[in-house]
Design a protein around this motif. Structure first.
Motif, PDB file in Angstrom:
ATOM      1  N   GLU A 238      -8.079  70.433  27.196  1.00 22.55           N
ATOM      2  CA  GLU A 238      -7.166  70.634  28.318  1.00 22.55           C
ATOM      3  C   GLU A 238      -5.849  71.201  27.779  1.00 22.55           C
ATOM      4  O   GLU A 238      -5.699  71.391  26.569  1.00 22.55           O
ATOM      5  CB  GLU A 238      -6.925  69.309  29.042  1.00 22.55           C
ATOM      6  CG  GLU A 238      -8.187  68.643  29.568  1.00 22.55           C
ATOM      7  CD  GLU A 238      -8.870  69.455  30.679  1.00 22.55           C
ATOM      8  OE1 GLU A 238      -8.150  70.231  31.353  1.00 22.55           O
ATOM      9  OE2 GLU A 238     -10.084  69.293  30.861  1.00 22.55           O
ATOM     10  N   ILE A 239      -4.903  71.427  28.665  1.00 21.85           N
ATOM     11  CA  ILE A 239      -3.599  71.929  28.244  1.00 21.85           C
ATOM     12  C   ILE A 239      -2.896  70.858  27.415  1.00 21.85           C
ATOM     13  O   ILE A 239      -2.795  69.703  27.822  1.00 21.85           O
ATOM     14  CB  ILE A 239      -2.751  72.331  29.455  1.00 21.85           C
ATOM     15  CG1 ILE A 239      -3.358  73.565  30.134  1.00 21.85           C
ATOM     16  CG2 ILE A 239      -1.310  72.624  29.038  1.00 21.85           C
ATOM     17  CD1 ILE A 239      -2.660  73.991  31.403  1.00 21.85           C
ATOM     18  N   CYS A 240      -2.424  71.250  26.226  1.00 15.03           N
ATOM     19  CA  CYS A 240      -1.768  70.318  25.314  1.00 15.03           C
ATOM     20  C   CYS A 240      -0.331  70.042  25.760  1.00 15.03           C
ATOM     21  O   CYS A 240       0.386  70.964  26.178  1.00 15.03           O
ATOM     22  CB  CYS A 240      -1.742  70.885  23.903  1.00 15.03           C
ATOM     23  SG  CYS A 240      -3.349  71.058  23.125  1.00 15.03           S
ATOM     24  N   GLU A 241       0.078  68.792  25.626  1.00 13.15           N
ATOM     25  CA  GLU A 241       1.464  68.437  25.939  1.00 13.15           C
ATOM     26  C   GLU A 241       2.440  69.145  25.010  1.00 13.15           C
ATOM     27  O   GLU A 241       3.609  69.333  25.356  1.00 13.15           O
ATOM     28  CB  GLU A 241       1.652  66.921  25.830  1.00 13.15           C
ATOM     29  CG  GLU A 241       0.912  66.132  26.904  1.00 13.15           C
ATOM     30  CD  GLU A 241       1.179  64.643  26.799  1.00 13.15           C
ATOM     31  OE1 GLU A 241       1.975  64.255  25.916  1.00 13.15           O
ATOM     32  OE2 GLU A 241       0.589  63.889  27.588  1.00 13.15           O
ATOM     33  N   ALA A 242       1.965  69.523  23.832  1.00 11.11           N
ATOM     34  CA  ALA A 242       2.845  70.155  22.846  1.00 11.11           C
ATOM     35  C   ALA A 242       3.208  71.595  23.198  1.00 11.11           C
ATOM     36  O   ALA A 242       4.096  72.177  22.569  1.00 11.11           O
ATOM     37  CB  ALA A 242       2.178  70.123  21.471  1.00 11.11           C
ATOM     38  N   VAL A 243       2.525  72.196  24.182  1.00 11.96           N
ATOM     39  CA  VAL A 243       2.859  73.577  24.562  1.00 11.96           C
ATOM     40  C   VAL A 243       4.276  73.604  25.127  1.00 11.96           C
ATOM     41  O   VAL A 243       4.566  72.923  26.110  1.00 11.96           O
ATOM     42  CB  VAL A 243       1.857  74.120  25.601  1.00 11.96           C
ATOM     43  CG1 VAL A 243       2.300  75.500  26.091  1.00 11.96           C
ATOM     44  CG2 VAL A 243       0.456  74.198  25.010  1.00 11.96           C
ATOM     45  N   PRO A 244       5.178  74.374  24.523  1.00 12.16           N
ATOM     46  CA  PRO A 244       6.580  74.360  24.972  1.00 12.16           C
ATOM     47  C   PRO A 244       6.783  75.138  26.268  1.00 12.16           C
ATOM     48  O   PRO A 244       5.961  75.984  26.642  1.00 12.16           O
ATOM     49  CB  PRO A 244       7.316  75.037  23.815  1.00 12.16           C
ATOM     50  CG  PRO A 244       6.302  75.941  23.191  1.00 12.16           C
ATOM     51  CD  PRO A 244       4.972  75.248  23.350  1.00 12.16           C
ATOM     52  N   GLN A 254      -1.923  81.205  30.306  1.00 13.83           N
ATOM     53  CA  GLN A 254      -1.265  81.329  29.007  1.00 13.83           C
ATOM     54  C   GLN A 254      -1.227  79.979  28.291  1.00 13.83           C
ATOM     55  O   GLN A 254      -1.469  79.888  27.084  1.00 13.83           O
ATOM     56  CB  GLN A 254       0.160  81.862  29.201  1.00 13.83           C
ATOM     57  CG  GLN A 254       0.224  83.289  29.742  1.00 13.83           C
ATOM     58  CD  GLN A 254       1.616  83.633  30.240  1.00 13.83           C
ATOM     59  OE1 GLN A 254       2.139  82.986  31.142  1.00 13.83           O
ATOM     60  NE2 GLN A 254       2.212  84.653  29.652  1.00 13.83           N
ATOM     61  N   LYS A 255      -0.926  78.924  29.043  1.00 11.10           N
ATOM     62  CA  LYS A 255      -0.880  77.578  28.452  1.00 11.10           C
ATOM     63  C   LYS A 255      -2.262  77.154  27.968  1.00 11.10           C
ATOM     64  O   LYS A 255      -2.397  76.505  26.924  1.00 11.10           O
ATOM     65  CB  LYS A 255      -0.356  76.579  29.483  1.00 11.10           C
ATOM     66  CG  LYS A 255       1.103  76.773  29.856  1.00 11.10           C
ATOM     67  CD  LYS A 255       1.534  75.792  30.931  1.00 11.10           C
ATOM     68  CE  LYS A 255       2.991  76.007  31.313  1.00 11.10           C
ATOM     69  NZ  LYS A 255       3.418  75.094  32.405  1.00 11.10           N
ATOM     70  N   THR A 256      -3.295  77.529  28.721  1.00  5.56           N
ATOM     71  CA  THR A 256      -4.661  77.183  28.330  1.00  5.56           C
ATOM     72  C   THR A 256      -5.042  77.870  27.030  1.00  5.56           C
ATOM     73  O   THR A 256      -5.586  77.241  26.105  1.00  5.56           O
ATOM     74  CB  THR A 256      -5.641  77.584  29.449  1.00  5.56           C
ATOM     75  OG1 THR A 256      -5.319  76.852  30.643  1.00  5.56           O
ATOM     76  CG2 THR A 256      -7.076  77.278  29.056  1.00  5.56           C
ATOM     77  N   ASN A 257      -4.769  79.171  26.922  1.00  2.00           N
ATOM     78  CA  ASN A 257      -5.087  79.906  25.695  1.00  2.00           C
ATOM     79  C   ASN A 257      -4.284  79.371  24.510  1.00  2.00           C
ATOM     80  O   ASN A 257      -4.808  79.253  23.395  1.00  2.00           O
ATOM     81  CB  ASN A 257      -4.806  81.401  25.876  1.00  2.00           C
ATOM     82  CG  ASN A 257      -5.711  82.045  26.907  1.00  2.00           C
ATOM     83  OD1 ASN A 257      -6.816  81.578  27.145  1.00  2.00           O
ATOM     84  ND2 ASN A 257      -5.238  83.114  27.520  1.00  2.00           N
ATOM     85  N   ALA A 258      -3.014  79.044  24.756  1.00  2.00           N
ATOM     86  CA  ALA A 258      -2.172  78.491  23.688  1.00  2.00           C
ATOM     87  C   ALA A 258      -2.705  77.139  23.226  1.00  2.00           C
ATOM     88  O   ALA A 258      -2.682  76.830  22.025  1.00  2.00           O
ATOM     89  CB  ALA A 258      -0.734  78.358  24.177  1.00  2.00           C
ATOM     90  N   VAL A 283       7.591  77.153  17.259  1.00  2.00           N
ATOM     91  CA  VAL A 283       7.943  78.467  16.699  1.00  2.00           C
ATOM     92  C   VAL A 283       6.785  79.448  16.864  1.00  2.00           C
ATOM     93  O   VAL A 283       6.966  80.599  17.274  1.00  2.00           O
ATOM     94  CB  VAL A 283       8.326  78.331  15.210  1.00  2.00           C
ATOM     95  CG1 VAL A 283       8.513  79.708  14.572  1.00  2.00           C
ATOM     96  CG2 VAL A 283       9.598  77.516  15.066  1.00  2.00           C
ATOM     97  N   GLY A 284       5.577  78.985  16.543  1.00  2.79           N
ATOM     98  CA  GLY A 284       4.421  79.879  16.595  1.00  2.79           C
ATOM     99  C   GLY A 284       4.133  80.413  17.973  1.00  2.79           C
ATOM    100  O   GLY A 284       3.793  81.600  18.141  1.00  2.79           O
ATOM    101  N   LEU A 285       4.278  79.559  18.995  1.00  2.50           N
ATOM    102  CA  LEU A 285       3.960  79.998  20.359  1.00  2.50           C
ATOM    103  C   LEU A 285       5.092  80.793  20.992  1.00  2.50           C
ATOM    104  O   LEU A 285       4.854  81.795  21.672  1.00  2.50           O
ATOM    105  CB  LEU A 285       3.608  78.800  21.228  1.00  2.50           C
ATOM    106  CG  LEU A 285       2.337  78.027  20.838  1.00  2.50           C
ATOM    107  CD1 LEU A 285       2.090  76.876  21.809  1.00  2.50           C
ATOM    108  CD2 LEU A 285       1.122  78.946  20.805  1.00  2.50           C
ATOM    109  N   THR A 286       6.329  80.367  20.776  1.00  4.66           N
ATOM    110  CA  THR A 286       7.449  81.059  21.436  1.00  4.66           C
ATOM    111  C   THR A 286       7.754  82.399  20.785  1.00  4.66           C
ATOM    112  O   THR A 286       8.291  83.295  21.437  1.00  4.66           O
ATOM    113  CB  THR A 286       8.725  80.186  21.439  1.00  4.66           C
ATOM    114  OG1 THR A 286       9.084  79.878  20.086  1.00  4.66           O
ATOM    115  CG2 THR A 286       8.498  78.901  22.213  1.00  4.66           C
TER     116      THR A 286
END
Length: 451
Positions: A238-244, A254-258, A283-286
């Motif tokens: 599922e969508i991770c809480e860590a996705v900023p 986008q959140k799902t792919n991240a 850092v990696g995602l943003t």
């Protein structure tokens, strides 16, 4: 014989053909690719650690997120690691498909390794007519480059499907990932979700963990059965809480792919006895910049939105993204209410263009969102103009099913950009460019040239 970069591209493009036009012996082991690799001196691919990604929508973005996460981590711990990234298709040049630490191959490096492959295969008795096809050559080139340049880990996006794909040749897959599976490339992969999921499940390897985003029941069942057969542990994420919270990650897709990328990066690092930190994730995602995907260019009062959506799964996401930008949901965001909203659309392939036109019209109706005008534009594909002949036919069809929005066709993409600019109001113009990777790539080149 070592030719020029232009000669190398000409030879490569001369091998262009449908995805599976050239039979490959003994699937799923991809014996023909293995024979070519052995002729190139690569008797095994075990020394290449691979993260393998397939799906219908979002696999390129997931690959880019995964690469960016790993690069952020190794930069943070000051560890000099080379990360290979292989994706398709390209926007402007084939060199974009093969990257090391996110930098596309230079013309000189591309040329050197291309001719090493071309001349070596010729010396082993392969005549030019029977040389590998376009995608096979690119996959061979990527493996040859990554091994010669001693990359530490390579992230691979499949071309289409997986089981019969030229990228499905690795002896050592550390982890594999599945983005959303839907109908696409049905001429090659079969007419049903079950057929397509079966092809994509072919990248699984015994004991190598697999991760998937949520799938519809038929696709999930296929993946689970193949995972059980191979002894390949699979987890649906599922969508991770860590996705900023970030503009790169506003949409659920986008959140799902991240989130999938986080699991892939974490698994690779844990395999190598390392750990992805919260800082690495942020850092990696943003800081991930994937040209042509949710890409915005601002020029004076013109704001261009480019996305490579080309099927019924990805196009609604692109429309949602443009609507969220063109009609901001909060007062804290800039108000574009007075701007013109233009759609530049180009799509011509065996996929049904009319279905995509109907999808756009239906989306606008359902969301009470309107374009001020639609411009149908031709574009170039490997030097040949496509979509030109069908443009007026598509314009007539568009007017037939939705007669309120002005729809026009133009002789060139450059004309489409000029036409869009001319429709600017005092507040400016917002233009969405979508429908084909080739269209977006050509538009990006023209916009960067300032045309």
């Amino acid at each position: 014989m070592l030719g020029s970069y232009a000669d190398a591209i000409r030879l490569l493009r001369s091998r262009s053909q449908p995805l599976f036009a050239r039979p490959i012996k003994n699937h799923p082991n991809n014996l023909q690719m293995r024979e070519w690799l052995e002729q190139l001196g690569h008797k095994s691919t075990e020394d290449l650690d691979v993260v393998h990604i397939t799906g219908t929508k979002g696999k390129g973005s997931t690959a880019a997120f995964t690469e960016s996460l790993l690069r952020a981590h190794f930069r943070h711990v000051s560890k000099p690691v080379k990360i290979g990234l292989y994706t398709s298709p390209h926007l402007i040049t084939e060199r974009e498909r093969i990257r090391i630490n996110f930098q596309p191959l230079s013309e000189s490096v591309f040329t050197q390794y291309f001719y090493e492959i071309w001349n070596t295969l010729l010396s082993h008795g392969t005549d030019e007519k029977n040389m590998p096809g376009y995608l096979q050559l690119l996959a061979l080139l990527s493996i040859h480059v990554f091994k010669r340049e001693m990359v530490d880990v390579a992230i691979y996006e499949v071309h289409a499907g997986g089981r019969k794909d030229a990228t499905n040749v690795f002896d050592h897959t550390v982890v594999c990932g599945f983005t959303t599976i839907g109908l696409d490339h049905t001429d090659f992969l079969g007419p049903t979700i079950k057929d397509i999921a079966w092809h994509k499940s072919g990248i699984m390897k015994p004991a190598a963990p697999a991760f998937s985003v949520a799938q519809e029941p038929v696709a999930r069942d296929v993946l689970e059965k193949e995972a059980s057969r191979l002894g390949c542990p699979i987890k649906f994420v599922e969508i991770c809480e860590a996705v900023p919270e970030h503009s790169n990650l506003r949409l659920r897709a986008q959140k799902t792919n991240a989130s999938l990328a986080i699991w892939l990066a974490k698994t690779y690092l844990s395999w190598s006895k390392d750990e992805l930190s919260v800082r690495d994730i942020h850092v990696g995602l943003t800081q991930c910049n994937w040209p042509g995907r949710f890409h915005v260019i601002e020029q004076d009062k013109s704001r261009w939105f480019l996305d490579c959506a080309h099927n019924s799964l990805s196009l609604p996401v692109t429309l949602e993204w443009f609507e969220s930008e063109a009609r901001p949901p909060t007062r804290s965001q800039q108000n574009y209410e007075g701007c013109s909203r233009i759609l530049i659309f180009g799509h011509e392939s065996k996929r049904n263009s009319r279905d995509l036109i109907k999808l756009i019209v239906r989306y606008c109706k359902d969301h009470e969102f309107a374009f001020n005008s639609v411009i149908l534009a031709p574009y170039e594909r490997y030097g040949s103009t496509v979509h030109d002949a069908a443009a007026e036919e598509h314009a007539a069809f568009w007017r037939e099913i939705q007669g309120l929005t002005p729809v026009s066709s133009v002789p060139s993409l450059a004309d489409a950009l000029v036409t869009a600019k001319q429709q600017s109001t005092r507040d400016g113009v917002l233009t969405l460019i979508t429908g084909s990777t080739h269209l977006v790539g050509q538009a990006l080149g023209l916009l960067q040239e300032g045309r």
